[in-house]
Design a protein around this motif. Structure first.
Motif, PDB file in Angstrom:
ATOM      1  N   THR A 158      -3.392   6.286   1.372  1.00 30.36           N
ATOM      2  CA  THR A 158      -2.189   6.346   0.267  1.00 30.36           C
ATOM      3  C   THR A 158      -2.690   6.368  -1.065  1.00 30.36           C
ATOM      4  O   THR A 158      -1.920   6.974  -2.130  1.00 30.36           O
ATOM      5  CB  THR A 158      -1.378   4.858   0.174  1.00 30.36           C
ATOM      6  OG1 THR A 158      -2.448   3.786   0.059  1.00 30.36           O
ATOM      7  CG2 THR A 158      -0.680   4.774   1.798  1.00 30.36           C
ATOM      8  N   SER A 206       0.793  -1.294  -0.114  1.00 26.82           N
ATOM      9  CA  SER A 206       0.091   0.121   0.098  1.00 26.82           C
ATOM     10  C   SER A 206       0.781   1.343   0.024  1.00 26.82           C
ATOM     11  O   SER A 206       0.688   2.218  -0.897  1.00 26.82           O
ATOM     12  CB  SER A 206      -0.756   0.089   1.263  1.00 26.82           C
ATOM     13  OG  SER A 206      -1.728  -0.932   1.056  1.00 26.82           O
ATOM     14  N   MET A 232     -11.047  -0.698  -4.107  1.00 24.44           N
ATOM     15  CA  MET A 232     -10.570  -0.985  -2.848  1.00 24.44           C
ATOM     16  C   MET A 232     -11.656  -1.471  -2.135  1.00 24.44           C
ATOM     17  O   MET A 232     -11.505  -2.354  -1.522  1.00 24.44           O
ATOM     18  CB  MET A 232      -9.860   0.325  -2.181  1.00 24.44           C
ATOM     19  CG  MET A 232      -8.411   0.566  -2.697  1.00 24.44           C
ATOM     20  SD  MET A 232      -7.905   1.918  -1.728  1.00 24.44           S
ATOM     21  CE  MET A 232      -6.000   2.186  -2.739  1.00 24.44           C
ATOM     22  N   SER A 240      -5.176   2.175   3.047  1.00 24.98           N
ATOM     23  CA  SER A 240      -5.032   2.164   1.470  1.00 24.98           C
ATOM     24  C   SER A 240      -5.673   3.456   1.008  1.00 24.98           C
ATOM     25  O   SER A 240      -5.194   3.817  -0.213  1.00 24.98           O
ATOM     26  CB  SER A 240      -5.921   0.720   0.990  1.00 24.98           C
ATOM     27  OG  SER A 240      -5.057  -0.371   1.312  1.00 24.98           O
ATOM     28  N   ALA A 275      -0.714  -4.786  -4.189  1.00 26.86           N
ATOM     29  CA  ALA A 275      -1.437  -3.921  -3.157  1.00 26.86           C
ATOM     30  C   ALA A 275      -3.094  -4.482  -3.229  1.00 26.86           C
ATOM     31  O   ALA A 275      -3.522  -4.891  -2.009  1.00 26.86           O
ATOM     32  CB  ALA A 275      -1.654  -2.579  -3.645  1.00 26.86           C
ATOM     33  N   LEU A 299      -4.591  -6.237   0.274  1.00 26.81           N
ATOM     34  CA  LEU A 299      -5.857  -5.791   0.591  1.00 26.81           C
ATOM     35  C   LEU A 299      -6.868  -7.028   0.963  1.00 26.81           C
ATOM     36  O   LEU A 299      -7.553  -6.971   2.082  1.00 26.81           O
ATOM     37  CB  LEU A 299      -6.390  -4.609  -0.013  1.00 26.81           C
ATOM     38  CG  LEU A 299      -7.796  -4.082   0.670  1.00 26.81           C
ATOM     39  CD1 LEU A 299      -7.451  -3.674   2.040  1.00 26.81           C
ATOM     40  CD2 LEU A 299      -8.120  -2.861  -0.263  1.00 26.81           C
ATOM     41  N   SER A 337       2.245   1.708  -3.341  1.00 27.39           N
ATOM     42  CA  SER A 337       1.684   2.213  -4.365  1.00 27.39           C
ATOM     43  C   SER A 337       1.176   3.531  -4.245  1.00 27.39           C
ATOM     44  O   SER A 337       0.413   3.851  -5.097  1.00 27.39           O
ATOM     45  CB  SER A 337       0.252   1.447  -4.278  1.00 27.39           C
ATOM     46  OG  SER A 337      -0.481   1.341  -2.991  1.00 27.39           O
TER      47      SER A 337
END
Length: 401
Positions: free
Chosen positions: A129, A90, A155, A126, A103, A107, A93
């Motif tokens: 970021t 994460s 996500m 996440s 990533a 997750l 990225s």
């Protein structure tokens, strides 16, 4: 909480394919298949984003390629260090494109392998970021807002998918535990039933053996015919006791063990076997009179009543040796099945057989388990009475013809 409770109610890591932090992971065939799919997914997502690096400087492209390869290879470590894998991918990225696939896998992995208080924090990281990535490398066609919405949707979808997978696995594990507990409870109830049968049968056999042995002890000058008859009765009772014990042990053995011979189950006694029981008691020297006013009854009902009468006669031999005993059995469909075992209370007993004092308690429990009741105690006439009543439905389909 004890260790067994933790094992029973804590979600085992083996169910989630997780060896624990830093511990080796034992992958099943299904786990290998899933890991290969995740690795291929991370590689595909990395390859899809390669065209977006066409305008980047050579050092950035080289850094992206190295990070992308390492990110895809690190997917194989996701089961051992799910949190660390997700955090590192994460953070990388935030700027790097080719780590995005790893990533996403990280997750999803942490959502499956860790509780929500941990996976939720990783999901929040996440999202955090994602913000600098949107400003540093926005998609030319989508713009800042479009890039953020697309990344956030990916996500949240991946995270929700992982949470659902974890919840399903927890449900499956819980159902398995409940099935195991139900199986253990069934085994316990079966052992208790076998223990009650062992007590009833062996107490009856051994009490008769003790009576015959006592007769030989107190009458050594008895005629040879009586001695031979008593010795034969002792041998017969001992043989039957050993046979009953062998059957119980055969039931308790693990079925299918090498070298175990199958133990045939003898037909269980019913109401029709009461005359044979009384005759056996009379052969042992008891004075028993049977009044059987019921010709037939359901098999399970008759078996329960037989065991109650058998235990009551055993208690009469133990505690009122030689006292006249009467057994009366009455009943009809819709009225219930009743049995009364009555014997005189004598102030002495020639040779009392020791007992555990659990016979009457066992009789009461047996009657209650059948939905009936049992009463026992001294009567004003100076007798000891055991009275049992068992329900007999009027339309019982199990009634024997």
């Amino acid at each position: 909480m004890t260790g067994s409770d933790e094992y029973r109610w804590a979600l085992p890591s083996v169910l989630l394919g997780d060896g624990g932090a830093g511990r080796p992971v034992r992958r099943s065939t299904r786990d290998w298949f899933v890991d290969i799919v995740m690795f291929v997914l991370a590689c595909v997502l990395a390859l899809v984003t390669i065209p977006e690096l066409a305008d980047e400087p050579e050092p950035v492209i080289a850094l992206e390629q190295v990070a992308g390869v390492l990110g895809c290879l690190s997917v194989w470590l996701r089961r051992r260090w799910p949190v660390g894998f997700a955090v590192v991918t994460s953070v990388l990225s935030t700027y790097l494109e080719l780590v995005g696939g790893a990533a996403v896998v990280g997750l999803f992995t942490v959502a499956v392998h860790r509780p929500f208080k941990v996976s939720g924090s990783i999901a929040l990281l996440s999202v955090v970021t994602l913000l600098p990535y949107v400003f540093l490398r926005p998609d030319p066609e989508l713009g800042l807002l479009g890039t953020f919405v697309l990344g956030l949707a990916i996500m949240l979808t991946v995270f929700a998918w992982g949470v659902v997978v974890r919840a399903r696995r927890q449900l499956v594990w819980t159902l398995r535990q409940r099935a195991d507990i139900a199986a253990e409870e069934a085994k316990r109830l079966e052992r208790e039933r076998i223990a009650r049968e062992m007590h009833d049968v062996l107490a009856h056999r051994l009490s008769m053996l003790s009576l015959h042995a006592g007769a030989l002890e107190f009458r050594p000058d008895a005629p040879a015919e009586e001695i031979a008859r008593a010795a034969g009765a002792i041998r017969s009772s001992a043989h039957l006791a050993l046979q009953d014990l062998r059957e119980v042990i055969g039931v308790l053995r693990h079925p299918g063990s090498p070298g175990d011979e199958p133990v045939p189950e003898r037909p269980q006694p019913t109401l029709a076997d009461l005359p044979d029981l009384v005759a056996e008691c009379e052969q042992a020297g008891m004075d028993v009179r049977l009044d059987l006013a019921v010709g037939h009854a359901p098999e399970s009902l008759g078996r329960t009543l037989y065991r109650i009468v058998q235990e009551a006669l055993t208690n009469a031999r133990k505690h009122a040796d030689g006292a006249p005993t009467t057994v009366a059995v009455t009943g009809a469909p819709g009225e219930g099945l009743s049995a009364e075992v009555r014997n005189a209370l004598w102030p002495w007993s020639g040779s009392r057989i020791p007992g555990a004092g659990a016979g009457l308690i066992g009789l009461t429990e047996r009657a209650e388990l059948a939905g009936g009741r049992l009463e026992h105690g001294a009567t004003p006439e100076g007798d000891f009475l055991v009275r049992a009543w068992l329900p007999w439905p009027a339309d019982d389909p199990r009634e024997d013809a």
